[in-house]
Write an enzyme that holds these catalytic residues in place. Structure first.
Site, mmCIF file in Angstrom:
data_model
loop_
_atom_site.group_PDB
_atom_site.id
_atom_site.type_symbol
_atom_site.label_atom_id
_atom_site.label_comp_id
_atom_site.label_asym_id
_atom_site.label_seq_id
_atom_site.Cartn_x
_atom_site.Cartn_y
_atom_site.Cartn_z
ATOM 1 N N LYS A 43 -29.418 30.631 50.035
ATOM 2 C CA LYS A 43 -30.126 30.085 49.120
ATOM 3 C C LYS A 43 -30.508 28.528 49.339
ATOM 4 C CE LYS A 43 -30.997 33.387 46.341
ATOM 5 N NZ LYS A 43 -29.893 34.071 45.135
ATOM 6 N N ARG B 26 -20.542 40.575 53.332
ATOM 7 C CA ARG B 26 -22.178 39.762 53.453
ATOM 8 C C ARG B 26 -21.993 39.957 55.054
ATOM 9 N NH1 ARG B 26 -22.449 36.255 49.793
ATOM 10 N NH2 ARG B 26 -24.316 34.500 50.757
ATOM 11 N N GLU C 5 -30.407 36.428 41.543
ATOM 12 C CA GLU C 5 -30.813 35.572 40.374
ATOM 13 C C GLU C 5 -32.547 34.878 40.861
ATOM 14 O OE1 GLU C 5 -26.901 32.636 40.358
ATOM 15 O OE2 GLU C 5 -27.987 31.227 39.090
HETATM 16 P P1 ATP Z 1 -26.602 33.029 48.146
HETATM 17 O O1 ATP Z 1 -25.164 32.652 47.764
HETATM 18 O O2 ATP Z 1 -27.569 32.450 49.673
HETATM 19 O O3 ATP Z 1 -27.685 31.512 47.202
HETATM 20 P P2 ATP Z 1 -27.098 34.871 45.947
HETATM 21 O O4 ATP Z 1 -25.269 35.506 46.018
HETATM 22 O O5 ATP Z 1 -26.562 33.590 45.451
HETATM 23 O O6 ATP Z 1 -26.903 33.780 47.466
HETATM 24 P P3 ATP Z 1 -27.747 36.067 44.497
HETATM 25 O O7 ATP Z 1 -29.593 35.958 44.091
HETATM 26 O O8 ATP Z 1 -26.565 35.934 43.353
HETATM 27 O O9 ATP Z 1 -28.179 35.418 46.000
HETATM 28 O O10 ATP Z 1 -27.085 37.663 45.271
HETATM 29 C C1 ATP Z 1 -28.581 38.872 44.703
HETATM 30 C C2 ATP Z 1 -27.461 40.069 45.346
HETATM 31 O O11 ATP Z 1 -27.385 39.710 46.787
HETATM 32 C C3 ATP Z 1 -25.657 39.783 44.917
HETATM 33 O O12 ATP Z 1 -25.686 40.944 44.787
HETATM 34 C C4 ATP Z 1 -24.826 39.325 46.007
HETATM 35 O O13 ATP Z 1 -24.171 40.027 46.567
HETATM 36 C C5 ATP Z 1 -26.755 39.804 47.333
HETATM 37 N N1 ATP Z 1 -26.033 39.220 48.389
HETATM 38 C C6 ATP Z 1 -26.509 38.008 48.604
HETATM 39 N N2 ATP Z 1 -26.556 36.539 49.775
HETATM 40 C C7 ATP Z 1 -25.642 38.509 50.693
HETATM 41 C C8 ATP Z 1 -25.362 38.401 52.365
HETATM 42 N N3 ATP Z 1 -25.068 37.973 52.708
HETATM 43 N N4 ATP Z 1 -25.307 40.023 52.414
HETATM 44 C C9 ATP Z 1 -25.573 40.950 51.585
HETATM 45 N N5 ATP Z 1 -25.875 40.714 50.432
HETATM 46 C C10 ATP Z 1 -25.618 39.766 49.760
HETATM 47 MG MG MG Z 2 -24.781 33.737 43.525
#
Ligand code: ATP
Ligand code: MG
Length: 589
Positions: free
Chosen positions: A300, A290, A47
């Site tokens: 984020k 994760r 995102e």
């Molecule tokens: P955050 O929770 O840190 O704000 P997010 O999951 O909202 O991150 P996205 O942009 O939705 O961020 O993530 C893009 C991809 O990265 C998704 O498929 C998510 O599952 C993966 N992802 C995010 N954080 C991690 C992590 N700590 N380890 C592995 N994969 C991750």
């Molecule tokens: Mg997310």
């Protein structure tokens, strides 16, 4: 705390790792072998509401890595369905980060490319009796939803006729209604044990401009709906995501099945007409754990707060756990790929020890970074038995274990800078460096003995005077004479003054975002996470291009700062120390 990572040792520091054997690759292998899929298609779906962090590196390496290993394709898809929080600057940075990590997408897509298809799909659901327009407020929706132990109640609007629903949805799309006054909801089961299936919202009204589609849409699809259909549109075979989406999988499957894009090619016609090739298929969602690393925050939202509150110097502050920050700190793409390999892929939630991250960088740089000499805390050493103005150049290998890196010339003269802590007037037990009257080897130059310690009026040591043993010079008979210690040095007349930024971990506790104690991560910032000193570096280090990494011998791994470094005014960041200084209990202090 010890690392919970499953694999921590014996991984070669190269990308030529043996074939990876995790459960997801196993599934992919089986699906290809059984002919379920002719080719694998994956996607990385960020995102664009912030910068990517090190956790995303795991998802990127998995999504792009699997496509590459199995001859498939991986798309970069921006899941841009939340216009208020999104920004084109994030989109650009994410593209940059993915390429920097060493990957290239087959196609660049946006969920917003498909808004038209999503709208038609929603209309189809209404026609099938699978969706309805609901007039409950957000608060009422919460009341009706029930709890983990109690079923929810049906919305009073659930039994609207298909005609009324179609009319209201068309008017939502036409912008007739104010934000929050209506939603389009899936009609599934308000008594489901899985709350995600209790008539979840598919669309909401938001009279907000979008970074990609401008003012075209006053309604936006919800993540679960858009994500599942985005995967279906792109023919994704294996939709890989983190464990928190496990409970969403039934909804994901529901959306894919009920919309049935593959069986309704007319829904996709608008995309083909716009030159967006589509391969509708039924994707399978697979979850993995994760990446979590202690001593860091990795969301984020929290990273955004650190920047907004001025607790760090922006998104690319070298102490940040964004990919931009790690890059500026001197982390290499290979080191992050190595980290992901070492951590492995599983469904087991675990917290990886920070030393595993640092270890991956050390191993990568140990194998590849050229060596240089730099003095961080300088003390003058005068070799009194060399004539004034004496100057020569010595030839040094760039890398002790890699002859292909060649050699460099290092100037040597009568006055040198050495590290202040390589001399002790009263040495502690086991000391191997300089003492009054003692000898030490000057790396690659010969053996020196300290004759005189010069002090100022306050008793501070300002200079050492010593004698260089002429028989110990390179090529001489005594060159291999044994002495206990070897120290590094630079020629004072030739060295270049450099700003050296000494970074350390940003947080002093393992779980900075544990709020159970009433504290927040703001209370756990490391006050010594950044120090800037003036040091002296050999000329061949000053000439470095930005982002060039070196091992400064005996000191650590450093990188020429990608923003501020110039050969005329060198700026180096300490990426990581040579050894793990935290293991010995630094954190307790
Ligand atoms: P955050 O929770 O840190 O704000 P997010 O999951 O909202 O991150 P996205 O942009 O939705 O961020 O993530 C893009 C991809 O990265 C998704 O498929 C998510 O599952 C993966 N992802 C995010 N954080 C991690 C992590 N700590 N380890 C592995 N994969 C991750
Ligand atoms: Mg997310």
């Amino acid at each position: 705390m010890s690392s919970a990572g499953p694999v921590e040792s014996a991984v070669p520091p190269s990308d030529a790792a043996p074939a990876r054997q995790d459960f997801i690759r196993q599934i992919v292998r089986e699906d290809l072998a059984s002919g379920k899929h002719a080719a694998v298609r994956t996607r990385f779906p960020p995102e664009p509401n912030g910068y990517l962090h090190i956790g995303h590196a795991k998802a990127i390496c998995l999504d792009f890595g699997i496509a590459a290993e199995f001859g498939g394709r991986c798309n970069l898809r921006f899941d841009d369905t939340n216009p208020e929080k999104e920004d084109l600057a994030f989109v650009r940075a994410i593209e940059d980060d993915v390429r920097w990590l060493g990957f290239e997408w087959a196609e660049l897509r946006h969920a917003s490319d498909y808004f038209d298809v999503y709208y038609r799909a929603a209309t189809k659901l209404i026609e099938q009796g699978d969706a309805f327009v609901c007039d409950l407020t957000a608060e009422q929706v919460r009341e009706y939803r029930g709890t983990l132990t109690e079923p929810g109640r049906n919305s009073p609007f659930r039994d609207r006729s298909v005609e009324e629903n179609l009319d209201l949805f068309a008017r939502m799309r036409a912008g007739e209604f104010a934000d929050g006054t209506r939603t389009l909801r899936a009609k599934i089961d308000m008594a489901s044990g899985n709350i995600n299936l209790r008539d979840p919202a598919l669309y909401r009204i938001k009279q907000v401009a979008h970074q990609n589609t401008g003012d075209a849409w006053p309604i936006y699809p919800m993540y679960d709906f858009a994500h599942a259909l985005g995967d279906a549109v792109e023919g994704i075979t294996h939709s890989l995501c983190t464990l928190e989406f496990e409970d969403h999988r039934p909804l994901y499957d529901w959306v894919v099945d009920r919309v049935d894009l593959a069986g309704n090619p007319e829904l996709l016609a608008s995309l083909s007409a716009r030159g967006l090739p589509v391969v509708a298929a039924k994707p399978r969602q697979i979850e993995f754990s994760r990446l979590n690393i202690n001593y860091t925050v990795m969301s984020k939202r929290k990273l955004t707060q650190l920047v907004a509150e001025g607790l760090v110097d922006g998104w690319d502050d070298p102490r940040m756990y964004t990919l931009q920050g790690l890059r500026r700190r001197g982390y290499t793409p290979a080191s992050l790929r190595l980290l992901v390999d070492r951590v492995g892929i599983s469904k087991q939630n675990s917290v990886i020890d920070f030393s595993v991250l640092e270890g991956a960088l050390r191993d990568d740089l140990d194998a590849r970074a050229p060596r240089r000499m730099a003095v961080i805390d300088p003390l003058k050493l005068v070799l009194t038995n060399l004539p004034d103005g004496h100057a020569e150049t010595l030839t040094f290998p760039n890398h002790p274990k890699d002859e292909t890196q060649g050699t460099r010339e290092v100037p040597f003269s009568r006055q040198l800078w050495i590290e202040r802590d390589d001399f002790a007037e009263v040495p502690p037990k086991g000391w191997k460096r300089l003492v009054p009257g003692g000898e030490v080897r000057l790396r690659g130059a010969g053996i020196v003995r300290v004759d005189e310690v010069v002090k100022d009026a306050d008793g501070h040591i300002v200079e050492l005077q010593g004698t260089l043993d002429p028989e110990s010079r390179p090529g001489m008979e005594g060159a291999n004479r044994k002495v206990k210690g070897t120290i590094h040095w630079v020629s004072a007349a030739h060295a270049v003054e450099a700003e050296v930024r000494l970074f350390d971990r940003l947080f002093v506790v393992e779980k900075p975002d544990d709020e159970s104690t009433g504290q927040t991560y703001r209370d756990h910032l490391n006050p010594d996470s950044r120090r800037s000193v003036t040091g002296y570096i050999e000329p061949a280090a000053a000439e470095a291009a930005p982002e060039q990494s070196f091992q400064f011998e005996r000191t650590g791994y450093f990188v020429a700062d990608r923003v501020d470094h110039t050969p005329a005014r060198p700026v180096f960041n300490r990426s990581v120390t040579l050894r793990d200084t935290w293991a010995a209990g630094h954190a307790a202090g």
